[in-house]
Write a protein that holds these residues in place. Structure first.
Motif, PDB file in Angstrom:
ATOM      1  N   GLU A 177       0.825  -1.211   0.000  1.00 10.17           N
ATOM      2  CA  GLU A 177       0.000   0.000   0.000  1.00 10.17           C
ATOM      3  C   GLU A 177       0.858   1.258   0.000  1.00 10.17           C
ATOM      4  OE1 GLU A 177      -3.785  -1.622   2.567  1.00 10.17           O
ATOM      5  OE2 GLU A 177      -1.923  -1.141   3.643  1.00 10.17           O
ATOM      6  N   LEU A 178       2.120   1.107   0.367  1.00 14.25           N
ATOM      7  CA  LEU A 178       3.063   2.222   0.399  1.00 14.25           C
ATOM      8  C   LEU A 178       4.422   1.670  -0.023  1.00 14.25           C
ATOM      9  CD1 LEU A 178       3.272   4.879   3.223  1.00 14.25           C
ATOM     10  CD2 LEU A 178       5.336   3.934   2.221  1.00 14.25           C
ATOM     11  N   THR A 179       5.049   2.325  -0.998  1.00 14.80           N
ATOM     12  CA  THR A 179       6.310   1.802  -1.522  1.00 14.80           C
ATOM     13  C   THR A 179       7.478   2.741  -1.224  1.00 14.80           C
ATOM     14  OG1 THR A 179       5.876   2.812  -3.692  1.00 14.80           O
ATOM     15  CG2 THR A 179       5.169   0.534  -3.372  1.00 14.80           C
ATOM     16  N   ILE A 180       8.600   2.135  -0.858  1.00 14.99           N
ATOM     17  CA  ILE A 180       9.819   2.881  -0.539  1.00 14.99           C
ATOM     18  C   ILE A 180      10.961   2.314  -1.370  1.00 14.99           C
ATOM     19  CG2 ILE A 180      11.461   3.526   1.269  1.00 14.99           C
ATOM     20  CD1 ILE A 180       9.199   3.111   3.295  1.00 14.99           C
ATOM     21  N   GLY A 181      11.659   3.185  -2.096  1.00 16.58           N
ATOM     22  CA  GLY A 181      12.797   2.758  -2.895  1.00 16.58           C
ATOM     23  C   GLY A 181      14.107   3.232  -2.300  1.00 16.58           C
ATOM     24  N   VAL A 182      15.149   2.435  -2.467  1.00 14.45           N
ATOM     25  CA  VAL A 182      16.496   2.816  -2.014  1.00 14.45           C
ATOM     26  C   VAL A 182      17.399   2.901  -3.236  1.00 14.45           C
ATOM     27  CG1 VAL A 182      18.440   2.287  -0.523  1.00 14.45           C
ATOM     28  CG2 VAL A 182      16.123   1.610   0.170  1.00 14.45           C
ATOM     29  N   ASN A 183      17.786   4.123  -3.591  1.00 11.85           N
ATOM     30  CA  ASN A 183      18.631   4.389  -4.758  1.00 11.85           C
ATOM     31  C   ASN A 183      20.048   4.711  -4.282  1.00 11.85           C
ATOM     32  OD1 ASN A 183      19.779   5.083  -7.173  1.00 11.85           O
ATOM     33  ND2 ASN A 183      18.379   6.764  -7.637  1.00 11.85           N
ATOM     34  N   LEU A 184      20.958   3.794  -4.514  1.00 15.53           N
ATOM     35  CA  LEU A 184      22.333   3.959  -4.039  1.00 15.53           C
ATOM     36  C   LEU A 184      23.163   4.873  -4.933  1.00 15.53           C
ATOM     37  CD1 LEU A 184      23.176   0.248  -3.132  1.00 15.53           C
ATOM     38  CD2 LEU A 184      22.228   2.023  -1.640  1.00 15.53           C
ATOM     39  N   ASN A 185      22.660   5.163  -6.121  1.00 15.22           N
ATOM     40  CA  ASN A 185      23.460   5.882  -7.115  1.00 15.22           C
ATOM     41  C   ASN A 185      23.082   7.338  -7.309  1.00 15.22           C
ATOM     42  OD1 ASN A 185      24.988   3.481  -8.134  1.00 15.22           O
ATOM     43  ND2 ASN A 185      22.918   2.784  -8.578  1.00 15.22           N
ATOM     44  N   ALA A 186      22.041   7.800  -6.623  1.00 17.63           N
ATOM     45  CA  ALA A 186      21.513   9.146  -6.867  1.00 17.63           C
ATOM     46  C   ALA A 186      22.547  10.244  -6.627  1.00 17.63           C
ATOM     47  CB  ALA A 186      20.281   9.385  -6.002  1.00 17.63           C
ATOM     48  N   LYS A 187      23.387  10.059  -5.611  1.00 16.64           N
ATOM     49  CA  LYS A 187      24.349  11.107  -5.269  1.00 16.64           C
ATOM     50  C   LYS A 187      25.793  10.626  -5.408  1.00 16.64           C
ATOM     51  CE  LYS A 187      21.001  13.006  -1.985  1.00 16.64           C
ATOM     52  NZ  LYS A 187      20.698  13.287  -0.559  1.00 16.64           N
ATOM     53  N   ARG A 188      25.958   9.587  -6.163  1.00 12.40           N
ATOM     54  CA  ARG A 188      27.284   9.004  -6.318  1.00 12.40           C
ATOM     55  C   ARG A 188      28.081   9.747  -7.380  1.00 12.40           C
ATOM     56  NH1 ARG A 188      28.672   6.218 -10.049  1.00 12.40           N
ATOM     57  NH2 ARG A 188      26.575   5.541 -10.618  1.00 12.40           N
ATOM     58  N   SER A 189      29.377   9.854  -7.178  1.00 13.73           N
ATOM     59  CA  SER A 189      30.257  10.438  -8.192  1.00 13.73           C
ATOM     60  C   SER A 189      31.169   9.340  -8.725  1.00 13.73           C
ATOM     61  CB  SER A 189      31.117  11.566  -7.593  1.00 13.73           C
ATOM     62  OG  SER A 189      31.935  11.083  -6.560  1.00 13.73           O
ATOM     63  N   ILE A 208      22.545   3.096 -16.572  1.00 12.99           N
ATOM     64  CA  ILE A 208      21.303   2.858 -15.835  1.00 12.99           C
ATOM     65  C   ILE A 208      20.906   3.986 -14.884  1.00 12.99           C
ATOM     66  CG2 ILE A 208      21.669   0.373 -15.949  1.00 12.99           C
ATOM     67  CD1 ILE A 208      22.416   0.411 -13.012  1.00 12.99           C
ATOM     68  N   ASP A 209      21.819   4.902 -14.586  1.00 11.90           N
ATOM     69  CA  ASP A 209      21.513   5.947 -13.606  1.00 11.90           C
ATOM     70  C   ASP A 209      20.313   6.804 -14.000  1.00 11.90           C
ATOM     71  OD1 ASP A 209      23.426   5.161 -11.855  1.00 11.90           O
ATOM     72  OD2 ASP A 209      24.804   6.817 -12.218  1.00 11.90           O
ATOM     73  N   SER A 210      20.231   7.189 -15.253  1.00 11.17           N
ATOM     74  CA  SER A 210      19.116   8.035 -15.683  1.00 11.17           C
ATOM     75  C   SER A 210      17.796   7.291 -15.621  1.00 11.17           C
ATOM     76  CB  SER A 210      19.357   8.547 -17.104  1.00 11.17           C
ATOM     77  OG  SER A 210      19.499   7.468 -18.010  1.00 11.17           O
ATOM     78  N   LEU A 211      17.825   5.987 -15.881  1.00 10.23           N
ATOM     79  CA  LEU A 211      16.608   5.179 -15.809  1.00 10.23           C
ATOM     80  C   LEU A 211      16.101   5.073 -14.378  1.00 10.23           C
ATOM     81  CD1 LEU A 211      17.584   2.243 -18.223  1.00 10.23           C
ATOM     82  CD2 LEU A 211      16.102   4.192 -18.715  1.00 10.23           C
ATOM     83  N   ALA A 212      17.019   5.029 -13.417  1.00 12.05           N
ATOM     84  CA  ALA A 212      16.626   4.880 -12.017  1.00 12.05           C
ATOM     85  C   ALA A 212      15.757   6.040 -11.553  1.00 12.05           C
ATOM     86  CB  ALA A 212      17.871   4.768 -11.137  1.00 12.05           C
ATOM     87  N   LYS A 213      16.028   7.237 -12.047  1.00 11.00           N
ATOM     88  CA  LYS A 213      15.240   8.407 -11.648  1.00 11.00           C
ATOM     89  C   LYS A 213      13.785   8.262 -12.092  1.00 11.00           C
ATOM     90  CE  LYS A 213      19.291  11.437 -11.876  1.00 11.00           C
ATOM     91  NZ  LYS A 213      19.931  12.573 -12.578  1.00 11.00           N
ATOM     92  N   VAL A 214      13.600   7.677 -13.262  1.00  5.40           N
ATOM     93  CA  VAL A 214      12.243   7.458 -13.770  1.00  5.40           C
ATOM     94  C   VAL A 214      11.508   6.445 -12.905  1.00  5.40           C
ATOM     95  CG1 VAL A 214      10.879   6.622 -15.720  1.00  5.40           C
ATOM     96  CG2 VAL A 214      12.918   8.027 -16.125  1.00  5.40           C
ATOM     97  N   HIS A 215      12.172   5.354 -12.570  1.00  4.76           N
ATOM     98  CA  HIS A 215      11.524   4.295 -11.811  1.00  4.76           C
ATOM     99  C   HIS A 215      11.207   4.711 -10.374  1.00  4.76           C
ATOM    100  CE1 HIS A 215      13.717   1.577 -14.870  1.00  4.76           C
ATOM    101  NE2 HIS A 215      12.491   1.776 -15.264  1.00  4.76           N
TER     102      HIS A 215
END
Length: 258
Positions: A177-189, A208-215
């Motif tokens: 009913e509520l979804t939480i995602g963990v994106n390890l690459n959002a702030k990675r350099s 794949i980094d740009s695709l992760a933002k969409v998902h």
């Protein structure tokens, strides 16, 4: 306050994304859920997130996962296996899953589990929710060109990052009913690669980094720890990565649920 109380009482689905060696941060995220007493009703994972998700689904706590991961090196989870598809095999990852939870099938998990992979036969997303868990984890962690693809039911499967690096979409279908995602690459350099393995990893995650933002835009909440100071392939910083994941997750979760 009533809204936040209602959020805590919903069936929560957690999606753990890929990120190679950065995956240790997932353990810190699970630690934050535990400390804040937020129940996870469904869990999904891709790549290194599939490994952590599968262990959690079969009852392995964040403490147990930390014990397993500290000191783990690439050679512990891979071996040279030159084929027409790759240079390495990740059979050791599958064996590690078996050694930790047994040669289990999805139906026996404590909480519902979904693992995402990419089907090279069709270019489409495959959501694995039945069969052998160890085989599914091997498929999801098979970075193209690095690890040998997995053949499951005639489908040639590799890392799910090509189709959904942070696998939020399976969770709602599972009943979350509520979804939480963990994106390890959002702030990675990115760090300058020092060998062929680094070149392959950096190239793959650039894709794949740009695709992760969409998902992740489809998630109700996204946890994005700042892992910019860490390498995708250096396994020497496990404890620091766990702490980074914990700090960010606790801050985000506490604000959202309390």
């Amino acid at each position: 306050m009533k809204i936040k109380w209602l959020r805590r009482n919903k069936k929560i689905g957690l999606a753990l994304g890929g990120g190679a060696a950065l995956g240790a941060a997932h353990i810190g995220v699970l630690k934050a859920f535990d400390e804040l007493n937020i129940k996870i009703s469904y869990i999904s994972g891709n790549s290194i997130g599939a490994l952590s998700a599968s262990l959690f689904a079969f009852g392995k706590t964040w403490q147990e996962q930390e014990e397993i991961s500290v000191g783990l090196k690439w050679l512990d989870v891979s071996k040279i296996s030159i084929s027409k598809y790759s240079l390495l095999s990740n059979k050791k990852i599958g064996q590690m899953v078996k050694d930790t939870i047994g040669d289990e099938e999805f139906d026996n998990s404590n909480i519902p589990l979904a693992i995402v992979a990419s089907n090279l036969n069709s270019g489409k997303k495959i959501i694995l929710k039945e069969g052998k868990v160890a085989e599914a984890v091997m498929a999801s962690t098979a970075i193209p060109g690095v690890f040998k693809p997995m053949d499951i039911d005639g489908k040639l499967l590799v890392d799910g990052g090509l189709v959904e690096n942070v696998p939020v979409s399976p969770l709602k279908k599972m009943g979350a009913e509520l979804t939480i995602g963990v994106n390890l690459n959002a702030k990675r350099s990115f760090k300058k690669p020092e060998n062929w393995f680094g070149v392959m990893i950096n190239s793959y995650y650039t894709l794949i980094d740009s695709l992760a933002k969409v998902h992740t835009s489809n998630a109700d909440l996204v946890i994005e720890p700042d892992l910019s100071g860490f390498s995708l392939i250096d396994t020497k910083n496990t404890k620091e990565l766990i702490e980074k994941g914990y700090e960010e997750a606790k801050k985000v979760l506490a604000d959202y649920f309390y």
